[in-house]
Scaffold this active site. Structure first.
Site, mmCIF file in Angstrom:
data_model
loop_
_atom_site.group_PDB
_atom_site.id
_atom_site.type_symbol
_atom_site.label_atom_id
_atom_site.label_comp_id
_atom_site.label_asym_id
_atom_site.label_seq_id
_atom_site.Cartn_x
_atom_site.Cartn_y
_atom_site.Cartn_z
ATOM 1 N N CYS A 184 -15.645 2.675 -1.905
ATOM 2 C CA CYS A 184 -15.587 4.010 -1.298
ATOM 3 C C CYS A 184 -16.575 4.984 -1.932
ATOM 4 C CB CYS A 184 -14.175 4.571 -1.411
ATOM 5 S SG CYS A 184 -12.981 3.537 -0.578
ATOM 6 N N HIS A 244 -13.778 12.161 -0.767
ATOM 7 C CA HIS A 244 -13.458 10.889 -0.109
ATOM 8 C C HIS A 244 -12.108 11.038 0.587
ATOM 9 C CE1 HIS A 244 -12.932 6.845 0.937
ATOM 10 N NE2 HIS A 244 -12.040 6.552 0.010
ATOM 11 N N ASN A 261 -9.279 5.997 6.210
ATOM 12 C CA ASN A 261 -10.230 5.761 5.117
ATOM 13 C C ASN A 261 -11.308 4.786 5.597
ATOM 14 O OD1 ASN A 261 -11.549 4.957 2.791
ATOM 15 N ND2 ASN A 261 -9.687 4.601 1.594
HETATM 16 N N1 ACO Z 1 5.108 1.988 6.723
HETATM 17 C C1 ACO Z 1 6.372 2.160 6.270
HETATM 18 N N2 ACO Z 1 6.738 1.958 4.994
HETATM 19 C C2 ACO Z 1 5.773 1.537 4.145
HETATM 20 C C3 ACO Z 1 4.451 1.320 4.545
HETATM 21 C C4 ACO Z 1 4.132 1.565 5.900
HETATM 22 N N3 ACO Z 1 2.890 1.404 6.388
HETATM 23 N N4 ACO Z 1 3.716 0.931 3.481
HETATM 24 C C5 ACO Z 1 4.566 0.884 2.428
HETATM 25 N N5 ACO Z 1 5.811 1.246 2.831
HETATM 26 C C6 ACO Z 1 7.030 1.334 2.036
HETATM 27 C C7 ACO Z 1 6.982 0.530 0.771
HETATM 28 O O1 ACO Z 1 7.323 -0.806 1.012
HETATM 29 C C8 ACO Z 1 8.007 1.250 -0.082
HETATM 30 O O2 ACO Z 1 9.277 0.826 0.304
HETATM 31 P P1 ACO Z 1 10.466 0.652 -0.800
HETATM 32 O O3 ACO Z 1 10.663 2.043 -1.365
HETATM 33 O O4 ACO Z 1 11.603 0.147 0.020
HETATM 34 O O5 ACO Z 1 9.944 -0.313 -1.801
HETATM 35 C C9 ACO Z 1 7.869 2.710 0.330
HETATM 36 O O6 ACO Z 1 7.190 2.694 1.616
HETATM 37 C C10 ACO Z 1 7.069 3.552 -0.626
HETATM 38 O O7 ACO Z 1 5.861 2.840 -0.935
HETATM 39 P P2 ACO Z 1 4.851 3.416 -1.979
HETATM 40 O O8 ACO Z 1 3.768 2.419 -2.215
HETATM 41 O O9 ACO Z 1 5.592 3.935 -3.167
HETATM 42 O O10 ACO Z 1 4.254 4.653 -1.174
HETATM 43 P P3 ACO Z 1 3.290 5.778 -1.678
HETATM 44 O O11 ACO Z 1 3.900 7.084 -1.493
HETATM 45 O O12 ACO Z 1 2.681 5.462 -3.023
HETATM 46 O O13 ACO Z 1 2.107 5.674 -0.607
HETATM 47 C C11 ACO Z 1 -0.124 4.817 -0.416
HETATM 48 C C12 ACO Z 1 1.361 4.480 -0.502
HETATM 49 C C13 ACO Z 1 -0.360 5.599 0.856
HETATM 50 C C14 ACO Z 1 -0.914 3.504 -0.361
HETATM 51 C C15 ACO Z 1 -0.548 5.660 -1.643
HETATM 52 O O14 ACO Z 1 -0.082 5.071 -2.829
HETATM 53 C C16 ACO Z 1 -2.060 5.820 -1.733
HETATM 54 O O15 ACO Z 1 -2.681 6.447 -0.891
HETATM 55 N N6 ACO Z 1 -2.668 5.294 -2.806
HETATM 56 C C17 ACO Z 1 -4.120 5.379 -2.992
HETATM 57 C C18 ACO Z 1 -4.771 4.345 -2.152
HETATM 58 C C19 ACO Z 1 -6.252 4.497 -2.108
HETATM 59 O O16 ACO Z 1 -6.803 5.521 -2.407
HETATM 60 N N7 ACO Z 1 -6.887 3.417 -1.655
HETATM 61 C C20 ACO Z 1 -8.245 3.419 -1.354
HETATM 62 C C21 ACO Z 1 -9.162 3.313 -2.510
HETATM 63 S S1 ACO Z 1 -10.709 3.576 -1.891
HETATM 64 C C22 ACO Z 1 -11.589 2.115 -1.669
HETATM 65 O O17 ACO Z 1 -12.243 1.650 -2.567
HETATM 66 C C23 ACO Z 1 -11.652 1.454 -0.317
#
Ligand code: ACO
Length: 325
Positions: free
Chosen positions: A113, A252, A282
């Site tokens: 990214c 980003h 993203n």
């Molecule tokens: N729909 C419904 N529920 C979901 C989904 C979904 N799509 N995805 C995960 N869940 C559930 C999980 O299973 C979890 O359930 P549980 O509580 O029963 O275990 C719950 O939702 C919470 O999951 P978390 O992972 O704790 O959710 P969080 O609030 O952390 O959000 C996210 C997840 C959006 C991925 C966040 O952590 C994030 O944005 N992280 C950064 C990611 C990022 O920046 N990535 C790109 C890097 S850039 C690159 O190089 C390409």
């Protein structure tokens, strides 16, 4: 060393829109979960025969057209991508062929990214030293090809697209004022594309799984906020620009909550941050290039404005830059 600025900028996104409601039919998710956790409402997905190079070529043509720049005058093409058409030839060479930039050197940069800022900073060095008179910098991602569409943790987050700009020497105290590139390879396992570990001549292996993205989102989230805020502080200091003098931050677009946390950490009002994640998700390296193009087109950025660009991605790699428009 010459001052270098962005002379023209453009973008391309695929026509196909995939909404959160459409994803509800594919995996166990909901529009409400995706919207509240990420800010994403929809994303663009490339067509079957639309590769990263096609997206890159469209974006390059848009930038060249808007800047009224003859492609034959381009001396360097750098493409940031982690989803190229193939291992080789580079996407940059395919762009060169398509636009007819026969005298240009061409190569790709892999920095996830942060790819656009890594490519921009690399290209800038060639132009600042006078080795090349200009450079076409492109970020193009067909991220959908490395997604496991059964994995709700990742498939709701990403989209496809491309942004491009032409850089060249500028007069006076504007253009790219400062830049910062950083890598934390010790965190490389937090986000990666898994390729099956098979010996090359394994006669038993008739099929291989497609490589796909794996990510530990929560860990990334925390490091993203700290790394992006730190990068902004560093480039502002280098450019001798105060936070109050920043007109627009183009971050980003990984998660709206990450952007909120970065704004809070920096004490820069969130309304100065340009955000289009709700429409595209993203797009990896292409996110910031497309966001910058739209911020300019929508007049969020005007001549003379101090603009901060800041990215973060798998690697882990972060990067930032201050550009006086
Ligand atoms: N729909 C419904 N529920 C979901 C989904 C979904 N799509 N995805 C995960 N869940 C559930 C999980 O299973 C979890 O359930 P549980 O509580 O029963 O275990 C719950 O939702 C919470 O999951 P978390 O992972 O704790 O959710 P969080 O609030 O952390 O959000 C996210 C997840 C959006 C991925 C966040 O952590 C994030 O944005 N992280 C950064 C990611 C990022 O920046 N990535 C790109 C890097 S850039 C690159 O190089 C390409």
């Amino acid at each position: 060393m010459k001052n270098v600025g962005i002379k023209a900028i453009g973008q391309y996104v695929p026509k196909k829109v995939v909404t959160n409601h459409m994803l509800e039919k594919m995996v166990e998710t909901s529009d409400d979960w995706i919207t509240t956790r990420t800010g994403i409402k929809e994303r663009r997905i490339a067509g079957k025969h639309e590769r990263a190079s096609d997206l890159a070529i469209h974006a390059a043509r848009d930038a060249l057209k808007k800047g009224e720049i003859d492609p034959h005058t381009i001396e360097l093409i750098v493409v940031a991508t982690i989803s190229p058409d193939s291992n080789f030839p580079s996407v940059a060479c395919l762009v060169q062929k398509a636009i007819g930039a026969r005298q240009a050197a061409a190569f790709d940069v892999s920095a996830a990214c942060s790819g656009f800022l890594y490519a921009l900073t690399t290209a800038k060095q060639f132009v600042a030293t006078g080795m090349y008179k200009n450079a076409l910098v492109i970020a193009a991602e067909r991220f959908s090809q490395i997604i496991d569409w059964n994995d709700r943790d990742t498939c709701v987050l990403f989209g496809d697209g491309a942004g491009a700009c032409v850089i060249a020497p500028v007069l006076g105290n504007h253009g790219i004022l400062s830049e910062y590139l950083h890598a934390q390879g010790h965190h490389s396992d937090i986000m990666s594309v898994i390729v099956e570990d098979l010996p090359p001549l394994d006669q038993e292996a008739k099929t291989m799984n497609r490589p796909y993205v794996e990510m530990r989102g929560q860990e990334l989230f925390k490091i993203a906020v700290n790394s992006m805020a730190e990068a902004v502080d560093i480039v502002l200091k280098k450019a001798k620009v105060k936070k109050e003098e920043v007109a627009c931050v183009v971050p980003h677009q990984a998660n709206d909550r990450i952007i909120t946390a970065v704004a809070r950490k920096l004490s820069i009002p969130k309304d100065k941050f340009f955000i289009n994640i709700h429409r595209y998700g993203n797009m990896s390296a292409a996110s910031i290039a497309v966001a910058l193009n739209e911020a300019v087109d929508h007049k969020h950025i005007r001549k003379g404005d101090n603009v901060v660009l800041v990215t973060f991605g798998a690697g882990l790699v972060s990067a930032a830059s201050v550009v006086r428009w």
